[in-house]
Design a protein around this motif. Structure first.
Motif, PDB file in Angstrom:
ATOM      1  N   SER A 114       0.834  -1.203   0.000  1.00 50.96           N
ATOM      2  CA  SER A 114       0.000   0.000   0.000  1.00 50.96           C
ATOM      3  C   SER A 114       0.861   1.242   0.000  1.00 50.96           C
ATOM      4  O   SER A 114       0.568   2.219  -0.701  1.00 50.96           O
ATOM      5  N   ALA A 115       1.953   1.222   0.797  1.00 51.08           N
ATOM      6  CA  ALA A 115       2.839   2.378   0.873  1.00 51.08           C
ATOM      7  C   ALA A 115       3.491   2.627  -0.488  1.00 51.08           C
ATOM      8  O   ALA A 115       3.573   3.768  -0.961  1.00 51.08           O
ATOM      9  N   LEU A 116       3.943   1.562  -1.124  1.00 45.95           N
ATOM     10  CA  LEU A 116       4.604   1.720  -2.421  1.00 45.95           C
ATOM     11  C   LEU A 116       3.612   2.188  -3.493  1.00 45.95           C
ATOM     12  O   LEU A 116       3.943   3.035  -4.327  1.00 45.95           O
ATOM     13  N   ALA A 117       2.392   1.631  -3.433  1.00 43.88           N
ATOM     14  CA  ALA A 117       1.378   2.049  -4.407  1.00 43.88           C
ATOM     15  C   ALA A 117       1.039   3.521  -4.215  1.00 43.88           C
ATOM     16  O   ALA A 117       0.911   4.282  -5.185  1.00 43.88           O
ATOM     17  N   ALA A 118       0.914   3.938  -2.956  1.00 44.35           N
ATOM     18  CA  ALA A 118       0.607   5.333  -2.671  1.00 44.35           C
ATOM     19  C   ALA A 118       1.744   6.228  -3.165  1.00 44.35           C
ATOM     20  O   ALA A 118       1.518   7.325  -3.681  1.00 44.35           O
ATOM     21  N   LEU A 119       2.984   5.740  -3.040  1.00 42.34           N
ATOM     22  CA  LEU A 119       4.139   6.525  -3.492  1.00 42.34           C
ATOM     23  C   LEU A 119       4.118   6.674  -5.014  1.00 42.34           C
ATOM     24  O   LEU A 119       4.286   7.771  -5.549  1.00 42.34           O
ATOM     25  N   ALA A 120       3.876   5.557  -5.690  1.00 47.02           N
ATOM     26  CA  ALA A 120       3.872   5.579  -7.158  1.00 47.02           C
ATOM     27  C   ALA A 120       2.786   6.520  -7.676  1.00 47.02           C
ATOM     28  O   ALA A 120       2.985   7.258  -8.631  1.00 47.02           O
ATOM     29  N   LEU A 121       1.633   6.506  -7.019  1.00 48.54           N
ATOM     30  CA  LEU A 121       0.531   7.362  -7.462  1.00 48.54           C
ATOM     31  C   LEU A 121       0.708   8.795  -6.980  1.00 48.54           C
ATOM     32  O   LEU A 121       0.326   9.741  -7.666  1.00 48.54           O
ATOM     33  N   SER A 146      -9.811  14.576  -1.018  1.00 48.25           N
ATOM     34  CA  SER A 146     -11.208  14.134  -1.105  1.00 48.25           C
ATOM     35  C   SER A 146     -11.470  12.731  -0.542  1.00 48.25           C
ATOM     36  O   SER A 146     -12.515  12.527   0.072  1.00 48.25           O
ATOM     37  N   PRO A 147     -10.556  11.757  -0.710  1.00 47.57           N
ATOM     38  CA  PRO A 147     -10.878  10.440  -0.124  1.00 47.57           C
ATOM     39  C   PRO A 147     -11.096  10.502   1.381  1.00 47.57           C
ATOM     40  O   PRO A 147     -11.836   9.698   1.948  1.00 47.57           O
ATOM     41  N   VAL A 197      -7.176   5.729  -0.065  1.00 40.82           N
ATOM     42  CA  VAL A 197      -7.481   6.565   1.098  1.00 40.82           C
ATOM     43  C   VAL A 197      -6.217   7.126   1.747  1.00 40.82           C
ATOM     44  O   VAL A 197      -6.230   8.204   2.323  1.00 40.82           O
ATOM     45  N   LEU A 198      -5.100   6.417   1.621  1.00 40.77           N
ATOM     46  CA  LEU A 198      -3.902   6.864   2.340  1.00 40.77           C
ATOM     47  C   LEU A 198      -2.996   7.767   1.503  1.00 40.77           C
ATOM     48  O   LEU A 198      -2.075   8.369   2.034  1.00 40.77           O
ATOM     49  N   MET A 199      -3.256   7.839   0.201  1.00 38.36           N
ATOM     50  CA  MET A 199      -2.406   8.651  -0.659  1.00 38.36           C
ATOM     51  C   MET A 199      -2.278  10.110  -0.198  1.00 38.36           C
ATOM     52  O   MET A 199      -1.189  10.681  -0.282  1.00 38.36           O
ATOM     53  N   PRO A 200      -3.362  10.746   0.284  1.00 40.94           N
ATOM     54  CA  PRO A 200      -3.227  12.141   0.712  1.00 40.94           C
ATOM     55  C   PRO A 200      -2.081  12.359   1.696  1.00 40.94           C
ATOM     56  O   PRO A 200      -1.364  13.355   1.608  1.00 40.94           O
ATOM     57  N   PHE A 201      -1.894  11.420   2.614  1.00 45.39           N
ATOM     58  CA  PHE A 201      -0.823  11.581   3.607  1.00 45.39           C
ATOM     59  C   PHE A 201       0.531  11.629   2.914  1.00 45.39           C
ATOM     60  O   PHE A 201       1.407  12.397   3.269  1.00 45.39           O
ATOM     61  N   LEU A 202       0.683  10.778   1.900  1.00 46.66           N
ATOM     62  CA  LEU A 202       1.951  10.728   1.189  1.00 46.66           C
ATOM     63  C   LEU A 202       2.149  11.978   0.348  1.00 46.66           C
ATOM     64  O   LEU A 202       3.210  12.591   0.369  1.00 46.66           O
ATOM     65  N   VAL A 203       1.110  12.392  -0.361  1.00 45.87           N
ATOM     66  CA  VAL A 203       1.221  13.569  -1.227  1.00 45.87           C
ATOM     67  C   VAL A 203       1.605  14.799  -0.403  1.00 45.87           C
ATOM     68  O   VAL A 203       2.527  15.526  -0.746  1.00 45.87           O
TER      69      VAL A 203
END
Lengths: 322, 358
Positions: A114-121, A146-147, A197-203
């Motif tokens: 999930s962490a890697l996917a969030a990073l890639a996106l 938004s998520p 849902v977790l991508m915002p934190f990474l972005v």
């Protein structure tokens, strides 16, 4: 979530540290010159300001954690309930049982993927965010966040429909003649749901790091003849590593403790640590065993935090973290 | 911060709260008894409780009812957590938490002087020790998609063994172990294989063959998930309570229910008065109302289950949907005490050997 607190605190500190500089582009200090230190606050003032956060942390994180840890060593029998004696048997059960170890491994793999996917996106979005015109920036941030504005249940049910049989993905693949089994109730589905849902934190974490880069540095690299790709790989990317690392850590810790997404998108067969905590605490009422699972989860996140810190200290780019 | 881990936080918090509540505390003095707290269920049950039963009781007695909504398990966690300072008067338990709570001394006896409707309650729905009383009766049996079976030329099921029909490859679904019907299925299959609740091995082995045959391919962790799978035809046969099947049928779904000839399971939920409850008298009064013919009719209609009070005049429309007075005695009563004692092992066997498919 409590497992995520240190990471969240870390990113909060970083976001605070690099608030947008007022008054347009600041005069760039030479890279080697030490930054002028802000005037030192007096110690009592510092302590006073830290008091509310410390108290909150102690009461709502350290104390429950201590109670949880203590409970994980109590014994339990279905006939007598919780027995307040010391026993390591719950931990022995977790570590000595292939079934539980498999669940442990699955949880770690899910969190990592999930962490890697969030990073890639998320990284490209963060990158665009730093060059986007200010008028656009607010809209992008809103879209990224938004998520988090939609309830987890509603959002997960959305994915349930999209990924399920006869859902959007299924139908789309069917039209192009691909007859693949539905994604729902696979690990991929869970990773998609969590990355969403977790991508915002990474972005936000990466964007903060990117914005803190002195614009003169990549410019200097370009002036010296570096291609845009070279500028990115040798200057921008290394300088954004603090944000990348803390972003990954936040996503990792939140993903490893997630419950609703794995249980809905992964199906009844996709068991992770949080499923076991739920099962032991509520279905079987074995709170000590549930506590042992919970403590294991917290320990894993701390371990990852520790390993990551050590890796940075000894790494090639340790200078960017200071 | 919104996050997907709300469930785990809640579970962890519950634990922490539970432990904090363990300290010795003086029993709350029964000050005013103008109210009573009932920990019950959500969904359709909450609707008829709030719309019909609670207002009627309040009008009759002037006692205000506070409804705490949860599942049998989350509410049980609350009762256990606050055992030294109870804040719930009546806990609507399931059979397992009824027995577990009894074993741990969490519930009070019903007072026959107040709960005057008790003699009208069917023998099967009464607790042998006079602690708590059944609230309604349903059957655990086979639920199936009648349309899908018809199209495949398969007759409606009449026996538990019909789940093993080779034409049902990949079309049988079951709840995961967290839902009571699958726990009951282990007991029922153990009985069918000639064993007893003392050792569930025969039942586990039997269900394992269902998995190995390729029939059992899906597990649902919630009633909504199972309903969905059956209605959409992803699975054609499953094991569930009669009530949900008939509710779906009533809504027009091609779903039906079968009482297996070897015996359907007897399924009930109990009203238990919590020991040292803050409103002990009002609690007994409310339980008495809940098993009165008036309330039992409402509960039977709302839950699509048989009333426990034999004086209830069951409407004709409901009769075909609930266990009949002739069927109830033939239903299998599971040895809940033994089952409760063994549940950890049952869960471990189910998860490893059936769900994980080893």
């Amino acid at each position: 979530m409590r497992a995520a607190s240190p990471a969240a605190a870390a990113v909060a500190a970083r976001i605070g540290a690099s608030a947008p500089r007022p008054g347009g582009p600041a005069p760039a200090p030479a890279a080697a010159a030490p930054l002028p230190r802000p005037p030192r606050m007096r110690r009592p003032v510092v302590l006073l300001l830290l008091l509310p956060a410390t108290a909150l942390f102690a009461v709502f994180f350290l104390m429950p954690l201590a109670v949880l840890a203590l409970n994980s060593f109590y014994d339990y029998s279905r006939m007598a309930g919780i027995i307040e004696t010391f026993t390591p048997r719950h931990y022995q059960a977790i570590l000595g049982d292939l079934y539980y170890l498999e669940i442990l491994g699955r949880t770690l793999r899910l969190a990592l993927l999930s962490a890697l996917a969030a990073l890639a996106l998320g990284y490209p979005i963060a990158l665009y965010l730093t060059v986007a015109p200010p008028a656009q920036r607010a809209w992008i941030i809103l879209a990224v966040l938004s998520p988090l504005l939609v309830s987890v249940i509603v959002r997960t049910f959305g994915w349930l429909i999209i990924l399920g049989p006869n859902g959007l993905v299924d139908a789309a693949l069917g039209t192009v003649g691909l007859d693949v089994p539905p994604l729902l109730h696979t690990e991929t589905a869970v990773v998609i749901g969590l990355a969403n849902v977790l991508m915002p934190f990474l972005v936000l974490s990466v964007a903060t790091s990117l914005q803190a880069i002195d614009p003169a540095v990549p410019l200097a690299a370009a002036t010296l003849g570096a291609s845009p790709l070279r500028v990115f790989l040798s200057v921008t990317l290394p300088l954004s590593l603090p944000g990348v690392v803390s972003g990954l850590l936040i996503v990792f810790s939140l993903a490893s403790s997630s419950f609703v997404t794995p249980s809905l998108l992964g199906g009844a067969n996709y068991k992770v640590l949080s499923t076991m905590i739920y099962q032991q605490a509520l279905v079987l009422q074995n709170w000590p065993f549930a506590a042992a699972f919970a403590v294991t989860l917290v320990l894993i996140v701390f371990l990852v935090l520790f390993v990551q810190t050590r890796a940075i200290e000894g790494g090639k780019y340790k200078v960017v973290f200071h | 911060m919104p996050s997907p881990s709300n469930g785990s936080i809640r579970a962890a918090l519950l634990l922490a709260l539970a432990l904090a509540a363990q300290g010795p505390a003086p029993a709350a003095a029964a000050d005013h008894e103008g109210e009573v707290v009932l920990a019950g269920y959500g969904g359709t049950i909450e609707q008829f409780m709030r719309n019909d039963i609670i207002p009627a009781f309040q009008k009759k007695t002037g006692i205000k009812v506070t409804l705490v909504v949860g599942t049998a398990f989350t509410n049980y966690a609350k009762v256990v957590a606050a055992r030294n300072r109870p804040n719930i008067d009546i806990y609507w338990s399931n059979e397992l938490t009824h027995v577990a709570g009894k074993q741990q001394g969490l519930y009070e006896k019903l007072d026959p002087a107040v709960v005057t409707h008790l003699p009208d309650v069917l023998e099967v729905a009464r607790d042998p020790d006079g602690i708590g009383v059944g609230s309604y009766i349903l059957a655990t049996g086979i639920v199936y998609n009648s349309q899908a079976l018809k199209e495949a030329g398969i007759a409606a099921p009449t026996s538990w063994n019909d789940l093993w029909d080779p034409r049902l490859k990949g079309k049988v679904s079951l709840y995961s172990f967290g839902v009571a019907y699958s726990q009951d299925l282990v007991a029922l299959m153990t009985r069918l294989a000639g064993g007893s609740e003392k050792d569930a091995r025969p039942g586990i082995d039997k269900i394992k063959t269902l998995r190995q045959s390729g029939n059992l391919a899906q597990f649902a962790s919630s009633p909504a998930e199972l309903d969905n799978s059956l209605v959409q035809g992803q699975s054609w046969m499953s094991v569930n309570g009669s009530a949900r099947a008939y509710m779906l049928k009533e809504q027009g779904a091609p779903i039906d229910f079968a009482y297996p000839k070897e015996g359907a399971g007897y399924f009930t939920n109990y009203f238990d008065v919590v020991k040292n409850a803050p409103h002990p008298k009002a609690a007994q009064v409310f339980v008495d109302y809940l098993i009165s013919p008036e309330a039992q009719l409402l509960i039977a209609k709302g839950t699509v289950a048989a009333p426990v009070n034999r004086k209830v005049q069951v409407p004709e429309a409901l009769k075909g949907q609930i266990p009949s007075p002739e069927q109830i005695p033939s239903m299998v009563r599971i040895d809940r005490a033994e089952m409760n004692r063994q549940l950890d092992q049952w869960a471990a066997m189910w998860e490893r050997e059936i769900e994980a498919g080893r």
